[in-house]
Structures are given as C-alpha cells and as structure tokens.
Design an enzyme around this catalytic site. Structure first.
Site, PDB file in Angstrom:
ATOM      1  N   ASN A   1       0.866  -1.174   0.000  1.00  0.00           N
ATOM      2  CA  ASN A   1       0.000   0.000   0.000  1.00  0.00           C
ATOM      3  C   ASN A   1       0.904   1.225   0.000  1.00  0.00           C
ATOM      4  OD1 ASN A   1      -1.813   2.040   0.524  1.00  0.00           O
ATOM      5  ND2 ASN A   1      -2.327   1.368   2.603  1.00  0.00           N
ATOM      6  N   LYS A  18       0.213   4.270  -0.372  1.00  0.00           N
ATOM      7  CA  LYS A  18      -0.393   5.483   0.205  1.00  0.00           C
ATOM      8  C   LYS A  18      -0.108   6.699  -0.695  1.00  0.00           C
ATOM      9  CE  LYS A  18      -0.179   3.318   4.711  1.00  0.00           C
ATOM     10  NZ  LYS A  18      -0.090   3.440   6.155  1.00  0.00           N
ATOM     11  N   HIS A  42      -9.605   1.521   5.325  1.00  0.00           N
ATOM     12  CA  HIS A  42      -8.310   1.768   5.962  1.00  0.00           C
ATOM     13  C   HIS A  42      -8.474   2.810   7.073  1.00  0.00           C
ATOM     14  CE1 HIS A  42      -4.154   2.858   6.609  1.00  0.00           C
ATOM     15  NE2 HIS A  42      -3.817   1.740   5.977  1.00  0.00           N
ATOM     16  N   GLU A  73      -6.715   5.208   7.942  1.00  0.00           N
ATOM     17  CA  GLU A  73      -6.435   6.597   7.542  1.00  0.00           C
ATOM     18  C   GLU A  73      -7.657   7.224   6.868  1.00  0.00           C
ATOM     19  OE1 GLU A  73      -2.800   5.680   5.478  1.00  0.00           O
ATOM     20  OE2 GLU A  73      -1.895   5.184   7.409  1.00  0.00           O
ATOM     21  N   GLU A 131      -5.525  -4.645  10.817  1.00  0.00           N
ATOM     22  CA  GLU A 131      -4.477  -3.643  11.011  1.00  0.00           C
ATOM     23  C   GLU A 131      -4.746  -2.867  12.294  1.00  0.00           C
ATOM     24  OE1 GLU A 131      -2.487  -2.499   7.045  1.00  0.00           O
ATOM     25  OE2 GLU A 131      -4.209  -1.204   7.303  1.00  0.00           O
ATOM     26  N   GLY A 162       2.467   2.345  10.759  1.00  0.00           N
ATOM     27  CA  GLY A 162       3.463   3.401  10.584  1.00  0.00           C
ATOM     28  C   GLY A 162       4.225   3.772  11.844  1.00  0.00           C
ATOM     29  N   SER A 193       3.268  -2.028  10.426  1.00  0.00           N
ATOM     30  CA  SER A 193       4.720  -2.107  10.643  1.00  0.00           C
ATOM     31  C   SER A 193       5.317  -3.466  10.304  1.00  0.00           C
ATOM     32  CB  SER A 193       5.071  -1.699  12.081  1.00  0.00           C
ATOM     33  OG  SER A 193       4.715  -0.349  12.302  1.00  0.00           O
TER      34      SER A 193
HETATM   35  P1  PGA Z   1       2.781   0.362   7.653  1.00  0.00           P
HETATM   36  O1  PGA Z   1       1.319   0.598   7.022  1.00  0.00           O
HETATM   37  O2  PGA Z   1       3.289  -0.944   7.091  1.00  0.00           O
HETATM   38  O3  PGA Z   1       3.573   1.534   7.208  1.00  0.00           O
HETATM   39  O4  PGA Z   1       2.606   0.284   9.125  1.00  0.00           O
HETATM   40  C1  PGA Z   1       0.419  -0.466   6.849  1.00  0.00           C
HETATM   41  C2  PGA Z   1      -0.871   0.042   6.272  1.00  0.00           C
HETATM   42  O5  PGA Z   1      -1.328   1.123   6.658  1.00  0.00           O
HETATM   43  O6  PGA Z   1      -1.484  -0.625   5.422  1.00  0.00           O
END
Ligand code: PGA
Length: 259
Positions: A10, A12, A98, A100, A170, A176, A215
């Site tokens: 992903n 982003k 997601h 976000e 998640e 992140g 992560s």
């Molecule tokens: P990350 O993000 O691997 O940077 O923690 C995962 C995601 O948001 O899908």
C-alpha cells in the site's frame, strides 16, 4: 486448510512516475519466480495506468490494487473514481476501510459496507481493513471493535459476500509506528476474526484470506507468517523500497505453512 497468502504493498500518498517505473522494474525482475504467494501493489490512482502498462506482458504474478473507490457509479461526484473505471484499467483488489480513511475522511462502517457492495457487484475484490485504536486496545476492546467493523458488512450483505474477499487486520497503533503487533497478539485476533465468520459459514471462514498489517518489515514478517491464521500482509512503509518489499514476499514464499 491451504490458503494462498497475499502480500500487498500500500503505497499510500507516495510516488512519482519515475519511482513507479523503478520500483516495478525491480519487483518484476526479482519476483518473477514466486509461486506460493500472491503479490499486489496499490499505487496512487494517477499511477494505476502506468503501473498496469508496466505489469502487463510480464511474468504476470503481480496484481494491481487501488487504495480507494467511490460508492457512486457515475455522475456529479467531483474528484471521485468509480468501480467501472478501476475495473477497466485492470485493477483486481481495492483497499477499503483503511484507518487513515476512517480518520481523515470520516468514513464510517456504513459507507465502507456500501463500497464493499459496489466492488462485489463488478467482481473486484475488496480488501476490508479493520482494527482497533491504541485506546481501544488498552481498554480490552480489540475483539468488540473488529466484530463491529465486520458486522455492518455481514448484516447488509450476508456472510457469502466474504467469498473472494480479503480482510486485513491492522491495529491502528501498529500502522506506521514501527511497533508491530507480536505474532501471538496478531494470531489471537486473526483467529477471533476467522471463528467469528465461521459462526455464520465455516467454509467461507476457512477460505478467507486474513492479512496482517501494521509495521510489517523484513525482520518480523517470517514470524508473523508462521501463525496459522495469518495469510500474508498489507505493507505500507516497507513497500516503498524494492529490497524491503521483496524480502517480505520471500518470507511468505518460504513460509512452511504456505507450501
Ligand atoms: P505500515 O502501514 O506498514 O507503514 O505500518 C500499513 C498500512 O497502513 O497498510
């Protein structure tokens, strides 16, 4: 039960035309022999066509995913992208729910269930993200939150909607932050999710891919992929660098349980 794992990058809000060219070239060269694992990348919308052009005619084992879609099929919805457009351009998977988007775009479970429905209606595969916040985790509400986030889809579309769909667990506190859930923590929640779906349909539950996200990196992926209910990963930060993403894919390729 054999389930083919899915490792998805992903990206982003990251990238440029140059970066798309470079990253996909590196991935295609190195991942052409992958057999035990499905791989997909989700670049920003404006690069989907470029990514598709680079992926077609290749070894054919990297699929295209989108990071979002609108619930409306067409019309006066400035700035939105419809399912038919994603399908036409060669997208297979679409990430929905997601954290976000839930946080910054105020998407709620009802809108996410609508997105799930429009994706299914054209044969695109939803990747439904669920997971609890730090505060919810500390309050012991992980399972309650996951259940609520699944329930809206289950109640409006029925359990069969999860046939040929993906769930990504998640935990928001792990996204992140560099602080992944431990393999044991993740496995516990993945098992809860699978058991919860099994209460409605055991076959759907056995087959559904439940990715872990938050992560994931080259160092922790192998241990995560040893867990019986973890079927690959949704990878953010580490998917932006070819070497790191390739190591995660290889960890899935070599994981004993996916052979
Ligand atoms: P990350 O993000 O691997 O940077 O923690 C995962 C995601 O948001 O899908």
């Amino acid at each position: 039960m054999y389930r083919r794992p899915l490792v998805m990058g992903n990206w982003k809000l990251n990238g440029s035309q140059q970066m798309v060219t470079k990253l996909i070239t590196e991935l295609r060269t190195t991942l052409s022999g992958i057999q035990n694992c499905s791989v997909a990348i989700a670049p920003p919308m404006v690069y989907l066509a470029q990514a598709r052009d680079q992926l077609v005619g290749g070894s054919g084992n990297i699929s295209l995913a989108a990071q979002n879609v609108d619930v409306n099929l067409k019309g006066a919805f400035t700035g939105e992208i419809a399912v038919s457009m994603l399908k036409e351009i060669g997208v297979e998977y679409v990430i929905i729910g997601h954290s976000e988007r839930r946080t910054y775009h105020h998407e709620n479970d009802e809108v996410i269930a609508e997105k799930f429905a429009v994706l299914k209606s054209v044969g695109l595969i939803p990747v439904l993200c669920i997971g609890e916040s730090q505060a919810e985790n500390e309050a012991g509400q992980t399972e309650t939150v996951c259940k609520r986030q699944l329930d809206t889809v289950l109640e409006t579309l029925g359990v069969k909607a999860f046939e040929n769909a993906v769930i990504a667990y998640e935990p928001v506190w792990a996204i992140g932050t560099g602080q992944s859930a431990t393999p044991q923590q993740a496995q516990k929640t993945h098992k809860f999710i699978r058991d919860y779906i099994a209460q409605q349909d055991a076959q759907v539950a056995e087959k559904i891919i439940i990715q872990y996200g938050g992560s994931v990196n080259a160092n922790n992926s192998a241990e995560l992929f040893k867990q019986p209910d973890i079927d690959g990963a949704l990878v953010g930060g580490a998917s932006l660098e070819a070497d790191k993403f390739i190591d995660i894919v290889k960890a899935a390729e070599n994981a004993q349980q996916y052979q």
